[in-house]
Design an enzyme around this catalytic site. Sequence first.
Site, mmCIF file in Angstrom:
data_model
loop_
_atom_site.group_PDB
_atom_site.id
_atom_site.type_symbol
_atom_site.label_atom_id
_atom_site.label_comp_id
_atom_site.label_asym_id
_atom_site.label_seq_id
_atom_site.Cartn_x
_atom_site.Cartn_y
_atom_site.Cartn_z
ATOM 1 N N ARG A 33 0.833 -1.221 0.000
ATOM 2 C CA ARG A 33 0.000 0.000 0.000
ATOM 3 C C ARG A 33 0.862 1.264 0.000
ATOM 4 N NH1 ARG A 33 -3.765 3.000 4.040
ATOM 5 N NH2 ARG A 33 -5.678 3.380 2.881
ATOM 6 N N ILE A 59 -7.630 7.319 -1.138
ATOM 7 C CA ILE A 59 -7.433 5.870 -1.184
ATOM 8 C C ILE A 59 -8.257 5.371 0.000
ATOM 9 C CG2 ILE A 59 -5.202 6.173 0.004
ATOM 10 C CD1 ILE A 59 -4.210 3.587 -1.201
ATOM 11 N N SER A 60 -9.187 4.463 -0.241
ATOM 12 C CA SER A 60 -10.150 4.068 0.792
ATOM 13 C C SER A 60 -9.462 3.418 1.993
ATOM 14 C CB SER A 60 -11.156 3.072 0.226
ATOM 15 O OG SER A 60 -11.712 3.530 -0.971
ATOM 16 N N GLN A 61 -10.207 3.380 3.097
ATOM 17 C CA GLN A 61 -9.734 2.709 4.311
ATOM 18 C C GLN A 61 -9.592 1.205 4.028
ATOM 19 O OE1 GLN A 61 -12.675 2.538 7.365
ATOM 20 N NE2 GLN A 61 -11.183 2.184 8.982
ATOM 21 N N PRO A 62 -8.494 0.584 4.465
ATOM 22 C CA PRO A 62 -8.312 -0.852 4.203
ATOM 23 C C PRO A 62 -9.508 -1.706 4.634
ATOM 24 C CG PRO A 62 -6.262 0.074 4.977
ATOM 25 C CD PRO A 62 -7.280 1.172 5.051
#
Length: 215
Positions: A33, A59-62
């Site tokens: 990431r 970038i979205s939350q994992p």
Amino acid sequence: MDFDDAKERLITELRLEGIKDEKVLEAFSKIPRHLFVPEEMVNEAYLNIALPVGHGQTISQPYTIAVMLEALELKGEDKVLEVGTGSGYNAALISYLIGRKGKLFTTEIVPELAEQSRKKLAGLGLKNVKVVIADGSLGYAKERPYDAVIVTAACREVPPHLLKQLKSNGILVAPVGRLYEQEMLKIRKVKGKLDVKNLGFFVFVPLKGAFEPVT
Ligand code: SAH
């Protein structure tokens, strides 16, 4: 810099939050990431938070991505459509999950983000991904039908073109609702009907183009 410990901590956290699919967790351990976040944020790359990637996008939350990827039930050889390439991180995870015989078409409406992601994905040698500059709310008819469709921006309704481009028994996952809160819907097309499940509430940046959310 060594990111392995931070990555392991993230995977432990995803397990604790209820992510069970081992293949999805494996994808998080394989895809770096830190290569998809802005350079000044590499130290935060493995925190379970969304991060800005420029052009007002994130970038979205994992955890959010993990919920979506688990819901997609991806198999090797699947043909997948993503709407909203953004950083390219989610695309890289999908690329890992569908394997060399799978194919991902990922659409991005901001050309600069598409170019950036294209370079990063190529740099990682991920050959089963094609980044397309387009309004993905209209789908990508040229390559239809898809086994799975994932939308990573907030929709005010499920874009009808995406449903049309989904195979029978295919799965579409999309955040649907108002500007500041959406329900994550998992929709399976069964014998021409839609089987809809709500996976919980999330917040995404709005989808642009033909199906913008209302406030
Ligand atoms: N999946 C991304 C996160 C995406 S954020 C990641 O892993 O980083 C949402 C992205 O959707 C933004 O990059 C935004 O520019 C893009 N987007 C918004 N509307 C779109 C549309 N109609 N078609 C394609 N991309 C769109």
